[in-house]
Design an enzyme around this catalytic site. Structure first.
Site, PDB file in Angstrom:
ATOM      1  N   GLY A  19       0.777  -1.242   0.000  1.00 31.32           N
ATOM      2  CA  GLY A  19       0.000   0.000   0.000  1.00 31.32           C
ATOM      3  C   GLY A  19       0.802   1.282   0.000  1.00 31.32           C
ATOM      4  N   ARG A  95      -4.837  -8.359  -9.585  1.00 30.53           N
ATOM      5  CA  ARG A  95      -5.794  -9.198 -10.329  1.00 30.53           C
ATOM      6  C   ARG A  95      -6.168  -8.463 -11.606  1.00 30.53           C
ATOM      7  NH1 ARG A  95      -6.449 -14.185  -7.635  1.00 30.53           N
ATOM      8  NH2 ARG A  95      -6.429 -13.781  -5.403  1.00 30.53           N
ATOM      9  N   ASN A 111      -4.162   2.812 -13.548  1.00 33.95           N
ATOM     10  CA  ASN A 111      -3.263   1.829 -12.929  1.00 33.95           C
ATOM     11  C   ASN A 111      -1.843   2.366 -12.960  1.00 33.95           C
ATOM     12  OD1 ASN A 111      -2.384  -0.765 -11.922  1.00 33.95           O
ATOM     13  ND2 ASN A 111      -1.700  -1.277 -13.992  1.00 33.95           N
ATOM     14  N   HIS A 113       2.233   0.914 -12.991  1.00 35.68           N
ATOM     15  CA  HIS A 113       3.000  -0.308 -13.227  1.00 35.68           C
ATOM     16  C   HIS A 113       4.493   0.034 -13.212  1.00 35.68           C
ATOM     17  CE1 HIS A 113       3.697  -4.379 -14.670  1.00 35.68           C
ATOM     18  NE2 HIS A 113       4.572  -3.876 -15.526  1.00 35.68           N
TER      19      HIS A 113
HETATM   20  C1  GAR Z   1       4.015  -1.195  -7.175  1.00 35.10           C
HETATM   21  O1  GAR Z   1       5.351  -1.278  -7.595  1.00 35.10           O
HETATM   22  C2  GAR Z   1       3.073  -1.144  -8.363  1.00 35.10           C
HETATM   23  O2  GAR Z   1       3.581  -0.401  -9.450  1.00 35.10           O
HETATM   24  C3  GAR Z   1       2.966  -2.611  -8.701  1.00 35.10           C
HETATM   25  O3  GAR Z   1       2.845  -3.252  -7.463  1.00 35.10           O
HETATM   26  C4  GAR Z   1       3.578  -2.495  -6.493  1.00 35.10           C
HETATM   27  C5  GAR Z   1       2.676  -2.236  -5.314  1.00 35.10           C
HETATM   28  O4  GAR Z   1       3.395  -1.634  -4.257  1.00 35.10           O
HETATM   29  N1  GAR Z   1       1.847  -2.873  -9.571  1.00 35.10           N
HETATM   30  C6  GAR Z   1       1.868  -3.753 -10.564  1.00 35.10           C
HETATM   31  O5  GAR Z   1       2.819  -4.474 -10.790  1.00 35.10           O
HETATM   32  C7  GAR Z   1       0.595  -3.822 -11.406  1.00 35.10           C
HETATM   33  N2  GAR Z   1       0.778  -4.604 -12.585  1.00 35.10           N
HETATM   34  P1  GAR Z   1       2.614  -0.845  -3.136  1.00 35.10           P
HETATM   35  O6  GAR Z   1       1.561  -1.825  -2.559  1.00 35.10           O
HETATM   36  O7  GAR Z   1       3.648  -0.486  -2.095  1.00 35.10           O
HETATM   37  O8  GAR Z   1       1.969   0.346  -3.752  1.00 35.10           O
END
Ligand code: GAR
Length: 212
Positions: A19, A95, A111, A113
């Site tokens: 988060g 998801r 989103n 990424h």
């Molecule tokens: C982040 O690096 C985000 O960009 C990635 O998950 C992580 C969540 O970290 N998202 C993806 O890979 C989506 N395809 P967080 O819970 O500390 O924000």
């Protein structure tokens, strides 16, 4: 009573993990940098660290366990409608959402990424960037479409890949940029300065095409 008319749009954040992106967004809303209000966190994992972030910011969190996409999406849509949510922000939500949700929020779902999309969509993008010998990486904020990390791009920030980088050091360098990039991109979209038209991202009232 706060409504979308006096305080900007009502927003839901979806997260599966720690988060930290949710935290950077919640701070930007609290500080008035982004118009609107986060009215809920939705997570598919009861143990997600994001729930603690929600608690600290006084944001109600809802756990919708993943028991298949159809059931999840039906519950999610009912919740979002009940709370009159206008924008959905995916912040480490791991998801793939299907057309029932994506189409209902077309142009209003974003989103983030941790790669320079279209390079390295999907899982473990930092490890794959390293394995491919990339000399730079970064993060991308994009409108969500029916694909996996494929929608029209709103913003990107770049970082170098340095000699001796591990997945952890590279991921941390990218994450620091994510925490700047996501609030800024959300501000542009929620303030109406950037919007989706068809499959193109437009900027300003009359519009020019954004080329990220
Ligand atoms: C982040 O690096 C985000 O960009 C990635 O998950 C992580 C969540 O970290 N998202 C993806 O890979 C989506 N395809 P967080 O819970 O500390 O924000």
């Amino acid at each position: 009573v706060c409504t979308s008319h006096d305080a900007g749009p009502l927003v839901a954040v979806l997260a599966s993990g720690r988060g930290s992106n949710f935290e950077s967004l919640a701070r930007a809303f609290d500080d008035g940098e982004i118009p609107g209000r986060i009215v809920c966190l939705v997570t598919d994992r009861a143990e997600a660290g994001a729930r603690l972030v929600a608690e600290r910011h006084g944001i109600p969190s809802y756990v919708l366990p993943w028991e298949g996409r159809r059931a999840f999406e039906a519950e999610l849509l009912a919740l979002l409608r009940r709370l009159e949510v206008e924008y959905v922000l995916l912040a480490g939500f791991m998801r793939l959402l299907g057309p029932t949700v994506v189409d209902a929020f077309e142009g209003r779902i974003l989103n983030i990424h941790p790669s320079l999309l279209p390079a390295f969509p999907g899982l473990e993008p930092q490890a794959r960037a390293l394995a491919a010998g990339a000399t730079e990486s970064g993060c991308t904020v994009h409108f969500v479409d029916r694909g996996m990390d494929t929608g029209p791009i709103v913003a990107q920030r770049r970082v170098p890949v340095l000699p001796g980088d591990t997945v952890e050091t590279l991921a941390a360098r990218i994450l620091a940029e994510e925490h700047r990039c996501y609030p800024e991109a959300v501000r542009l979209v929620l303030s109406g300065r950037v919007r989706l038209r068809g499959e193109t991202v437009w900027c300003g009232p009359d519009g020019f095409e954004v080329r990220a």
